[in-house]
Motif scaffolding. Sequence first.
Motif, PDB file in Angstrom:
ATOM      1  N   LEU A  35       0.808  -1.218   0.000  1.00 22.87           N
ATOM      2  CA  LEU A  35       0.000   0.000   0.000  1.00 22.87           C
ATOM      3  C   LEU A  35       0.839   1.264   0.000  1.00 22.87           C
ATOM      4  CD1 LEU A  35      -2.674  -1.077   2.657  1.00 22.87           C
ATOM      5  CD2 LEU A  35      -2.913  -1.106   0.163  1.00 22.87           C
TER       6      LEU A  35
ATOM      7  N   ARG B 184       0.391   1.419   8.320  1.00 22.26           N
ATOM      8  CA  ARG B 184      -0.946   1.085   8.787  1.00 22.26           C
ATOM      9  C   ARG B 184      -0.927   0.799  10.277  1.00 22.26           C
ATOM     10  NH1 ARG B 184      -4.763   0.982   4.491  1.00 22.26           N
ATOM     11  NH2 ARG B 184      -6.152   0.827   6.285  1.00 22.26           N
TER      12      ARG B 184
ATOM     13  N   ASN C  93      -8.361   2.526   9.822  1.00 22.93           N
ATOM     14  CA  ASN C  93      -8.605   3.043   8.474  1.00 22.93           C
ATOM     15  C   ASN C  93      -7.663   4.174   8.094  1.00 22.93           C
ATOM     16  OD1 ASN C  93     -10.740   1.444   7.473  1.00 22.93           O
ATOM     17  ND2 ASN C  93     -12.224   2.559   8.717  1.00 22.93           N
TER      18      ASN C  93
ATOM     19  N   ARG D 242     -11.170   4.194   3.793  1.00 24.27           N
ATOM     20  CA  ARG D 242     -11.974   2.971   3.681  1.00 24.27           C
ATOM     21  C   ARG D 242     -12.656   2.861   2.313  1.00 24.27           C
ATOM     22  NH1 ARG D 242     -17.359   2.828   5.106  1.00 24.27           N
ATOM     23  NH2 ARG D 242     -17.148   0.900   6.323  1.00 24.27           N
TER      24      ARG D 242
ATOM     25  N   ARG E 177     -11.430   3.780  -0.487  1.00 18.30           N
ATOM     26  CA  ARG E 177     -10.387   3.273  -1.393  1.00 18.30           C
ATOM     27  C   ARG E 177     -10.138   1.793  -1.151  1.00 18.30           C
ATOM     28  NH1 ARG E 177      -4.448   4.770   0.259  1.00 18.30           N
ATOM     29  NH2 ARG E 177      -5.019   3.146   1.772  1.00 18.30           N
ATOM     30  N   ASP E 178      -9.963   1.422   0.101  1.00 13.17           N
ATOM     31  CA  ASP E 178      -9.517   0.066   0.433  1.00 13.17           C
ATOM     32  C   ASP E 178     -10.600  -0.987   0.274  1.00 13.17           C
ATOM     33  OD1 ASP E 178      -7.001   1.020   1.043  1.00 13.17           O
ATOM     34  OD2 ASP E 178      -7.387   1.166   3.197  1.00 13.17           O
TER      35      ASP E 178
ATOM     36  N   SER F  56      -9.420  -2.065  -3.703  1.00 18.04           N
ATOM     37  CA  SER F  56      -9.580  -3.281  -2.897  1.00 18.04           C
ATOM     38  C   SER F  56      -8.574  -4.371  -3.266  1.00 18.04           C
ATOM     39  CB  SER F  56     -11.002  -3.832  -3.030  1.00 18.04           C
ATOM     40  OG  SER F  56     -11.301  -4.187  -4.365  1.00 18.04           O
TER      41      SER F  56
ATOM     42  N   GLN G 285      -5.462  -4.097  -3.998  1.00 15.18           N
ATOM     43  CA  GLN G 285      -4.230  -3.842  -3.246  1.00 15.18           C
ATOM     44  C   GLN G 285      -4.425  -4.121  -1.755  1.00 15.18           C
ATOM     45  OE1 GLN G 285      -5.520  -1.588  -5.549  1.00 15.18           O
ATOM     46  NE2 GLN G 285      -4.065  -2.230  -7.133  1.00 15.18           N
ATOM     47  N   PHE G 286      -5.600  -3.770  -1.241  1.00 17.28           N
ATOM     48  CA  PHE G 286      -5.849  -3.996   0.182  1.00 17.28           C
ATOM     49  C   PHE G 286      -5.933  -5.480   0.498  1.00 17.28           C
ATOM     50  CE2 PHE G 286      -8.454  -3.967   4.107  1.00 17.28           C
ATOM     51  CZ  PHE G 286      -7.640  -3.147   4.881  1.00 17.28           C
TER      52      PHE G 286
END
Length: 272
Positions: free
Chosen positions: A38, A42, A100, A103, A105-106, A126, A128-129
């Motif tokens: 990412l 995080r 987050n 959110r 994006r993910d 999503s 990538q997440f």
Amino acid sequence: MKQILLFSFIFCSLAMNGQNGKQPFVLGSVEEIQSSVLSEKRTLNIYLPEGYKENDTVRYPVIYLLDGSKDEDFIHICGLVQFFNMMDMMPKAIVVGIGNVDRKRDFTYPTTIEKDKKAYPTTGGSEQFIAFIEQELEPFIEKKYMTSSSKIFIGQSLGGLLGVEILFKKPALFNTYIIVSPSLWWDNESLLLKSPEVLKSSFHQKTTVYIAVGNEGDIMVGDAKRLEKILKKDEGNLNVVYTYFPDENHATILHQAVYKTLEGMYRKVKKD
């Protein structure tokens, strides 16, 4: 990737902390993980069960909670886990709250709807997440903590949408999915038209999916029922439980849905 501070919740004025003999009430700890996938740092909020010891022989299920920031769902979900543990109604578990950054994006895959692209310009990340969960998050947790093979996913709304996407594309990432009020309306419900990996004959992992939805309108309820119908085509390794909560709405359903799901997952005789 190191523990950086104690995650303290003080049920009194912060200004009075340390005065008059008052002590912080520590619920868990905070980890920071630098994600190469990412390209950002995080935050993970970690709850460890009572009696947890490093390098012990006891291993614990892990609950991976989306919207797991301290000002989102981490505290009340940990409270449910602690309550069920106290009442001997479920095995002790580790909770990993994923804080987050973005959110929208993910938790969303790219949409073809132009008005949504304009309204939510950062969406569509999503893939990538999910790669972050698979390649970095789960290996990090499994290396650092005493984990068992039981991995439980909890996600609501867009988080529920992500849970369905994982279930359809990378189902082995978790063996239990608690999917609450999933936003399957995204991109004109295109995800429901996909061929789920979880239903393919090559997928053999025993998996349980709990779907919960409240009194949230025809589209939300209808999509949740469609999801149930799709998943119930499999009669082998997949167990699907659908629950409708008529007295709950989109804002109130998560706590009640997780409570009822945990109660059903680990139904047993309470200790004296």
